[in-house]
Motif scaffolding. Structure first.
Motif, PDB file in Angstrom:
ATOM      1  N   TYR A 134      15.306  -8.507  -9.384  1.00  0.00           N
ATOM      2  CA  TYR A 134      16.158  -9.619  -9.826  1.00  0.00           C
ATOM      3  C   TYR A 134      17.408  -9.103 -10.544  1.00  0.00           C
ATOM      4  O   TYR A 134      18.217  -8.420  -9.934  1.00  0.00           O
ATOM      5  N   THR A 135      17.594  -9.432 -11.827  1.00  0.00           N
ATOM      6  CA  THR A 135      18.867  -9.133 -12.500  1.00  0.00           C
ATOM      7  C   THR A 135      19.122  -7.637 -12.675  1.00  0.00           C
ATOM      8  O   THR A 135      20.259  -7.237 -12.949  1.00  0.00           O
ATOM      9  N   ALA A 136      18.103  -6.805 -12.525  1.00  0.00           N
ATOM     10  CA  ALA A 136      18.285  -5.350 -12.630  1.00  0.00           C
ATOM     11  C   ALA A 136      18.572  -4.717 -11.281  1.00  0.00           C
ATOM     12  O   ALA A 136      18.678  -3.496 -11.181  1.00  0.00           O
ATOM     13  N   GLY A 137      18.676  -5.525 -10.231  1.00  0.00           N
ATOM     14  CA  GLY A 137      19.032  -5.008  -8.925  1.00  0.00           C
ATOM     15  C   GLY A 137      17.868  -4.359  -8.198  1.00  0.00           C
ATOM     16  O   GLY A 137      16.700  -4.660  -8.444  1.00  0.00           O
ATOM     17  N   LEU A 138      18.186  -3.452  -7.294  1.00  0.00           N
ATOM     18  CA  LEU A 138      17.186  -2.673  -6.572  1.00  0.00           C
ATOM     19  C   LEU A 138      16.917  -1.394  -7.342  1.00  0.00           C
ATOM     20  O   LEU A 138      17.844  -0.645  -7.659  1.00  0.00           O
ATOM     21  N   ARG A 139      15.643  -1.141  -7.644  1.00  0.00           N
ATOM     22  CA  ARG A 139      15.258   0.100  -8.307  1.00  0.00           C
ATOM     23  C   ARG A 139      14.455   0.948  -7.328  1.00  0.00           C
ATOM     24  O   ARG A 139      13.594   0.438  -6.607  1.00  0.00           O
ATOM     25  N   VAL A 140      14.745   2.219  -7.262  1.00  0.00           N
ATOM     26  CA  VAL A 140      14.066   3.146  -6.355  1.00  0.00           C
ATOM     27  C   VAL A 140      13.279   4.140  -7.199  1.00  0.00           C
ATOM     28  O   VAL A 140      13.849   4.852  -8.035  1.00  0.00           O
ATOM     29  N   ILE A 141      11.965   4.193  -6.983  1.00  0.00           N
ATOM     30  CA  ILE A 141      11.064   4.910  -7.875  1.00  0.00           C
ATOM     31  C   ILE A 141      10.269   5.953  -7.090  1.00  0.00           C
ATOM     32  O   ILE A 141       9.673   5.640  -6.051  1.00  0.00           O
ATOM     33  N   ASP A 142      10.265   7.170  -7.578  1.00  0.00           N
ATOM     34  CA  ASP A 142       9.509   8.265  -6.969  1.00  0.00           C
ATOM     35  C   ASP A 142       8.028   8.100  -7.327  1.00  0.00           C
ATOM     36  O   ASP A 142       7.662   8.061  -8.511  1.00  0.00           O
ATOM     37  N   ILE A 143       7.168   7.994  -6.298  1.00  0.00           N
ATOM     38  CA  ILE A 143       5.730   7.839  -6.536  1.00  0.00           C
ATOM     39  C   ILE A 143       4.939   9.033  -6.003  1.00  0.00           C
ATOM     40  O   ILE A 143       3.728   8.944  -5.801  1.00  0.00           O
ATOM     41  N   SER A 144       5.621  10.157  -5.800  1.00  0.00           N
ATOM     42  CA  SER A 144       4.954  11.320  -5.208  1.00  0.00           C
ATOM     43  C   SER A 144       3.873  11.889  -6.117  1.00  0.00           C
ATOM     44  O   SER A 144       2.975  12.598  -5.650  1.00  0.00           O
ATOM     45  N   ASN A 145       3.921  11.557  -7.409  1.00  0.00           N
ATOM     46  CA  ASN A 145       2.938  12.075  -8.357  1.00  0.00           C
ATOM     47  C   ASN A 145       2.042  10.958  -8.888  1.00  0.00           C
ATOM     48  O   ASN A 145       1.544  11.042 -10.014  1.00  0.00           O
ATOM     49  N   ILE A 146       1.831   9.941  -8.073  1.00  0.00           N
ATOM     50  CA  ILE A 146       1.064   8.795  -8.542  1.00  0.00           C
ATOM     51  C   ILE A 146      -0.390   9.158  -8.820  1.00  0.00           C
ATOM     52  O   ILE A 146      -1.061   8.525  -9.649  1.00  0.00           O
ATOM     53  N   GLN A 147      -0.912  10.188  -8.169  1.00  0.00           N
ATOM     54  CA  GLN A 147      -2.294  10.587  -8.436  1.00  0.00           C
ATOM     55  C   GLN A 147      -2.477  11.036  -9.880  1.00  0.00           C
ATOM     56  O   GLN A 147      -3.597  11.032 -10.414  1.00  0.00           O
ATOM     57  N   ASN A 148      -1.365  11.404 -10.534  1.00  0.00           N
ATOM     58  CA  ASN A 148      -1.397  11.772 -11.956  1.00  0.00           C
ATOM     59  C   ASN A 148      -0.802  10.670 -12.829  1.00  0.00           C
ATOM     60  O   ASN A 148      -0.347  10.922 -13.955  1.00  0.00           O
ATOM     61  N   ASN A 149      -0.807   9.446 -12.295  1.00  0.00           N
ATOM     62  CA  ASN A 149      -0.311   8.281 -13.031  1.00  0.00           C
ATOM     63  C   ASN A 149       1.123   8.467 -13.509  1.00  0.00           C
ATOM     64  O   ASN A 149       1.455   8.238 -14.694  1.00  0.00           O
ATOM     65  N   LEU A 159       0.809  -1.211   0.000  1.00  0.00           N
ATOM     66  CA  LEU A 159       0.000   0.000   0.000  1.00  0.00           C
ATOM     67  C   LEU A 159       0.844   1.264   0.000  1.00  0.00           C
ATOM     68  O   LEU A 159       1.938   1.301   0.578  1.00  0.00           O
ATOM     69  N   SER A 160       0.312   2.316  -0.615  1.00  0.00           N
ATOM     70  CA  SER A 160       0.876   3.644  -0.412  1.00  0.00           C
ATOM     71  C   SER A 160       0.632   4.059   1.034  1.00  0.00           C
ATOM     72  O   SER A 160      -0.219   3.501   1.729  1.00  0.00           O
ATOM     73  N   THR A 161       1.372   5.051   1.503  1.00  0.00           N
ATOM     74  CA  THR A 161       1.261   5.433   2.909  1.00  0.00           C
ATOM     75  C   THR A 161      -0.119   5.978   3.260  1.00  0.00           C
ATOM     76  O   THR A 161      -0.554   5.874   4.416  1.00  0.00           O
ATOM     77  N   ASP A 162      -0.829   6.526   2.259  1.00  0.00           N
ATOM     78  CA  ASP A 162      -2.176   7.033   2.526  1.00  0.00           C
ATOM     79  C   ASP A 162      -3.262   5.988   2.278  1.00  0.00           C
ATOM     80  O   ASP A 162      -4.450   6.300   2.350  1.00  0.00           O
ATOM     81  N   ASN A 210       9.773  -8.279  -5.037  1.00  0.00           N
ATOM     82  CA  ASN A 210       9.090  -7.629  -3.917  1.00  0.00           C
ATOM     83  C   ASN A 210       9.240  -6.117  -4.016  1.00  0.00           C
ATOM     84  O   ASN A 210      10.335  -5.622  -4.309  1.00  0.00           O
ATOM     85  N   GLY A 211       8.144  -5.403  -3.750  1.00  0.00           N
ATOM     86  CA  GLY A 211       8.200  -3.954  -3.748  1.00  0.00           C
ATOM     87  C   GLY A 211       7.599  -3.390  -2.468  1.00  0.00           C
ATOM     88  O   GLY A 211       6.563  -3.867  -2.000  1.00  0.00           O
ATOM     89  N   TYR A 212       8.252  -2.377  -1.899  1.00  0.00           N
ATOM     90  CA  TYR A 212       7.787  -1.778  -0.648  1.00  0.00           C
ATOM     91  C   TYR A 212       7.751  -0.262  -0.779  1.00  0.00           C
ATOM     92  O   TYR A 212       8.598   0.331  -1.453  1.00  0.00           O
ATOM     93  N   VAL A 213       6.795   0.346  -0.105  1.00  0.00           N
ATOM     94  CA  VAL A 213       6.662   1.800  -0.103  1.00  0.00           C
ATOM     95  C   VAL A 213       7.172   2.346   1.224  1.00  0.00           C
ATOM     96  O   VAL A 213       6.799   1.866   2.299  1.00  0.00           O
ATOM     97  N   SER A 214       8.014   3.352   1.137  1.00  0.00           N
ATOM     98  CA  SER A 214       8.435   4.105   2.312  1.00  0.00           C
ATOM     99  C   SER A 214       8.362   5.581   1.940  1.00  0.00           C
ATOM    100  O   SER A 214       9.124   6.052   1.081  1.00  0.00           O
ATOM    101  N   GLY A 215       7.409   6.292   2.545  1.00  0.00           N
ATOM    102  CA  GLY A 215       7.188   7.683   2.166  1.00  0.00           C
ATOM    103  C   GLY A 215       6.712   7.778   0.732  1.00  0.00           C
ATOM    104  O   GLY A 215       5.763   7.105   0.323  1.00  0.00           O
ATOM    105  N   ASN A 216       7.400   8.582  -0.059  1.00  0.00           N
ATOM    106  CA  ASN A 216       7.052   8.756  -1.469  1.00  0.00           C
ATOM    107  C   ASN A 216       7.933   7.944  -2.401  1.00  0.00           C
ATOM    108  O   ASN A 216       8.010   8.238  -3.605  1.00  0.00           O
TER     109      ASN A 216
END
Length: 288
Positions: free
Chosen positions: A223-238, A159-162, A210-216
């Motif tokens: 897997y083979t691409a490692g850990l990716r860190v993605i900004d989701i602060s604008n998810i309300q605008n897809n 889940l997102s934090t909200d 596995n994916g986890y949300v912490s803040g935004n």
């Protein structure tokens, strides 16, 4: 392994493993290698795939056992060394992973209830997300199920934090159908009527795990691409934008089961623990 009140709660797919509970404070007195027995073992089941803990209520959810058709077993762990099985839920079958929260999202009808969100698969074409009200352990009730297209194996969500959005990964869609890494984003503002609003595609063809949300930020074990860190602060605008990554498996980024299996982004220090199936443990931190 999950931790609650300084105790580790451990399940395994090994036969007759049960729920093993270990008091972590015992480690303070140990300064040499030892093989240590658990402080307590709950034997109401044998093997299990996973365990989720809702720290807000003090309940553990054993998932992927041979009981309740692989659905969750409810265990009261408020007294860690005195675990008490209090029920279970079998109606939707096998859960591979789950998150359990006291719901604090926009759906007023369910606010304050204990909500179980399971990634359920029968190993075939029957892949879905299940949302269950588990407030009453004697009478859990299904809120809704979520299906999606081109499914391979319903694996994990967070889940997102909200509590407004759910970020979901199918482990085998890249492997079976090709294409770049996919994360499905569902709007669950109304729990009884979730909708797929966005599909994020990564920059490689690697499999998501596995994916986890912490803040935004969304921390995706890829897997083979490692850990990716993605900004989701604008998810309300897809909109989701990758801002960092750490590749523990630089050999290639194809859809194979090598590389990063999981990551833990919740340490207050900002350190992220990454587990790689080939090369072990990494501790990383965002550069300034």
């Amino acid at each position: 392994i999950k931790v609650f009140k300084n105790h580790a709660f451990i399940v395994s797919e090994a036969n007759d493993h049960g729920l093993q509970i270990f008091d972590l404070t015992r480690l303070r007195e140990i300064d040499s290698f030892q093989i240590i027995s658990p402080d307590k073992k709950l034997n109401t089941f044998g093997s299990a795939h996973n365990i989720a803990i809702n720290e807000a209520t003090g309940y553990a959810y054993i998932i992927g056992s041979q009981r309740f058709s692989g659905g969750p077993i409810f265990v009261d762990i408020n007294e860690p060394k005195n675990p008490i099985e209090v029920g279970g839920y079998r109606t939707m079958g096998y859960s591979h992973d789950a998150q359990v929260v006291v719901y604090d999202g926009p759906d007023e009808q369910h606010k304050g209830k204990e909500i179980y969100i399971g990634s359920n698969s029968d190993g075939g074409s029957n892949n879905k997300i299940v949302i269950v009200d588990v407030s009453d352990k004697n009478n859990p009730s299904l809120i809704t199920t979520i299906s999606y297209g081109s499914s391979g194996y319903a694996h994990q969500s967070w889940l997102s934090t909200d509590h407004r959005h759910l970020f979901f990964g199918d482990e085998l869609d890249e492997y079976y159908f090709g294409g770049n890494t996919k994360t499905f984003v569902f709007d669950i503002s109304k729990l009884t009527a979730p909708s797929l609003t966005y599909t994020y595609r990564g920059i490689t063809t690697a499999i998501d795990h596995n994916g986890y949300v912490s803040g935004n930020l969304f921390y995706l074990s890829n897997y083979t691409a490692g850990l990716r860190v993605i900004d989701i602060s604008n998810i309300q605008n897809n909109s989701m934008d990758e801002i960092m990554y750490f590749d523990t498996y630089p050999n290639h980024d194809i859809s194979s089961f090598d590389g990063v299996w999981n990551a833990y982004p919740f340490f207050q220090s900002g350190i992220i623990a990454i587990s790689d199936t080939n090369t072990g443990l990494y501790l990383v931190k965002a550069s300034d």
